[in-house]
Design an enzyme around this catalytic site. Sequence first.
Site, PDB file in Angstrom:
ATOM      1  N   GLU A 296      28.633 -17.472  26.987  1.00 44.71           N
ATOM      2  CA  GLU A 296      27.355 -16.804  27.245  1.00 44.71           C
ATOM      3  C   GLU A 296      27.023 -15.691  26.254  1.00 44.71           C
ATOM      4  O   GLU A 296      26.836 -14.517  26.650  1.00 44.71           O
ATOM      5  CB  GLU A 296      27.335 -16.227  28.671  1.00 44.71           C
ATOM      6  CG  GLU A 296      27.551 -17.265  29.754  1.00 44.71           C
ATOM      7  CD  GLU A 296      27.283 -16.744  31.158  1.00 44.71           C
ATOM      8  OE1 GLU A 296      27.170 -15.516  31.336  1.00 44.71           O
ATOM      9  OE2 GLU A 296      27.174 -17.560  32.067  1.00 44.71           O
TER      10      GLU A 296
ATOM     11  N   GLU B 110      30.233 -23.749  34.135  1.00 45.59           N
ATOM     12  CA  GLU B 110      30.254 -22.824  35.278  1.00 45.59           C
ATOM     13  C   GLU B 110      29.080 -23.151  36.183  1.00 45.59           C
ATOM     14  O   GLU B 110      27.970 -23.409  35.709  1.00 45.59           O
ATOM     15  CB  GLU B 110      30.073 -21.349  34.860  1.00 45.59           C
ATOM     16  CG  GLU B 110      31.273 -20.692  34.253  1.00 45.59           C
ATOM     17  CD  GLU B 110      31.029 -19.221  33.908  1.00 45.59           C
ATOM     18  OE1 GLU B 110      30.240 -18.539  34.600  1.00 45.59           O
ATOM     19  OE2 GLU B 110      31.638 -18.761  32.924  1.00 45.59           O
TER      20      GLU B 110
HETATM   21  C1  BG6 Z   1      28.845 -15.877  34.265  1.00 44.23           C
HETATM   22  C2  BG6 Z   1      30.003 -15.333  33.490  1.00 44.23           C
HETATM   23  O1  BG6 Z   1      27.725 -15.167  33.854  1.00 44.23           O
HETATM   24  O2  BG6 Z   1      28.784 -15.727  35.620  1.00 44.23           O
HETATM   25  C3  BG6 Z   1      31.146 -14.801  34.347  1.00 44.23           C
HETATM   26  O3  BG6 Z   1      30.487 -16.199  32.530  1.00 44.23           O
HETATM   27  C4  BG6 Z   1      30.606 -14.182  35.607  1.00 44.23           C
HETATM   28  O4  BG6 Z   1      31.896 -13.924  33.573  1.00 44.23           O
HETATM   29  C5  BG6 Z   1      29.868 -15.253  36.391  1.00 44.23           C
HETATM   30  O5  BG6 Z   1      31.590 -13.550  36.364  1.00 44.23           O
HETATM   31  C6  BG6 Z   1      29.305 -14.794  37.726  1.00 44.23           C
HETATM   32  O6  BG6 Z   1      28.458 -13.708  37.558  1.00 44.23           O
HETATM   33  P1  BG6 Z   1      28.752 -12.278  38.193  1.00 44.23           P
HETATM   34  O7  BG6 Z   1      27.900 -11.357  37.438  1.00 44.23           O
HETATM   35  O8  BG6 Z   1      28.364 -12.389  39.626  1.00 44.23           O
HETATM   36  O9  BG6 Z   1      30.195 -12.029  38.013  1.00 44.23           O
END
Ligand code: BG6
Length: 465
Positions: free
Chosen positions: A168, A369
């Site tokens: 990202e 993800e």
């Molecule tokens: C993604 C990232 O943006 O989402 C992770 O690659 C992150 O590092 C995940 O933890 C979930 O988002 P957040 O901000 O709720 O942790």
Amino acid sequence: MVQKYSFPDGFWWGAATSGPQSEGRFHKAHRNVFDYWYDKDPQAFFNQVGPNTASNFYNDYPQDIALMKEIGLNTVRTSIQWTRLIRDFETGETDPDGVRFYNDVIDTFCRNGIRPIMNLHHFDLPIDLYKKYGGWESRHVVDLFILFARKCFELFGDRVKNWVTFNEPMVIVEGEYLYQFHYPNLVDGKKACQVLYNLNLASAGAIEAFRKTECAAHGGRIGIVLNLTPAYPRSDAPEDVQAAAFAEDFKNKSFLDPAVLGRFPASLEKILREDGVLWQAEPEDLAIIQNNRVDFLGVNYYQPFRAKAPEGMFDESHGWLPEKHFAAYEMPGRRMNPYRGWEIYPRSIYDVAINIRDNYGNIPWYISENGMGVEGEEKYRNAEGFLEDDYRIDFFKEHLGWLHKGIAEGSNCFGFHAWTPIDCWSWSNAYKNRYGFIALDLATQKKTIKKSGYWIRDVIKHNGF
Ligand code: BG6
């Protein structure tokens, strides 16, 4: 029961985490920007919980990986921390304990039949490189990153066959330089554009270094992980459509196009040039970006971006911002994850699949993800203490259903990774929202499989559901 959705043979079923969010800071030679920010201002983090222990993967990795095996994951992505592996950023001299740790982690994954996918950067810039050079604003830091990447390929490329340059990168641009959710929390659109460019160059440079290695010669692959937030216009009115087109260019295509097509979108360059914020580029850069495209793409999908035309005159008080050309639209009736404040719109996964099929040469790609962060999950434990996260199972089922449709229509998707295997530290949200298949008790560091963990095990066993 009849299986509705079957996935292609060899499908990657897994989950993703990162070094800074899981390991803890034990024995690290250096601090990254988050380590530094936490030391300086713990109040900025939910319940003042920082990255010091995180989920203790540094100490617990044999047991953690055994749990990942127990829920059947065949692939897992994590990241190598620059601040753990490298002792001297300028020479690339490595830290012996860092080398030992990542060697052991990789070997343990392999021994457990889990293919490790190794990412080189997950928002974890060494603070020293920010202080000394301005971090990603600097081309020297781009070179230092390539040196670090080369070390990783040399040390681990005999066992790691799938590499990722960045996770990202757009979040670095937005968090550090536009919307103040990553240290140094600046609002500086011109720097943001330069950083966006430098990150693209750093990724291409690392790919160039990779292609010269034995690992590449023996079938190793390298890609990038992008958070794609498909931009949908509020209406068919030309102003809304134009706003969504710029949002798509700036938020998505600014990394997607260079990574896959080897060039920046002309429409983005045109507007940034007119606005006087186009990046500084060297003549030789174009060839680096053009000749070093990714072998595969990882897509982190959480939410769409709904755009509308900006209202009123653009407020110049903070200088240039991308919001000169679009505004966020809060669509009435949208489904929300109230804990994270993100819209839930599973159909976007299908739109991404078709976009990659039709506009990006149907490059091999996977969902790197997807997931649902929920606060206060403990209340979902039943009388026996078993955490019943049915909402997470439903969330994945819906997203996988749309992904399946995209694959059935010819999109070249080879896997699905959830965020995340074991509840991990989420930047300034710390442990507020939990995402894992495996729950973490922060006080005891005890880890237990949730209902979704057993569910994914079943899905993996049947290669579908
Ligand atoms: C993604 C990232 O943006 O989402 C992770 O690659 C992150 O590092 C995940 O933890 C979930 O988002 P957040 O901000 O709720 O942790």
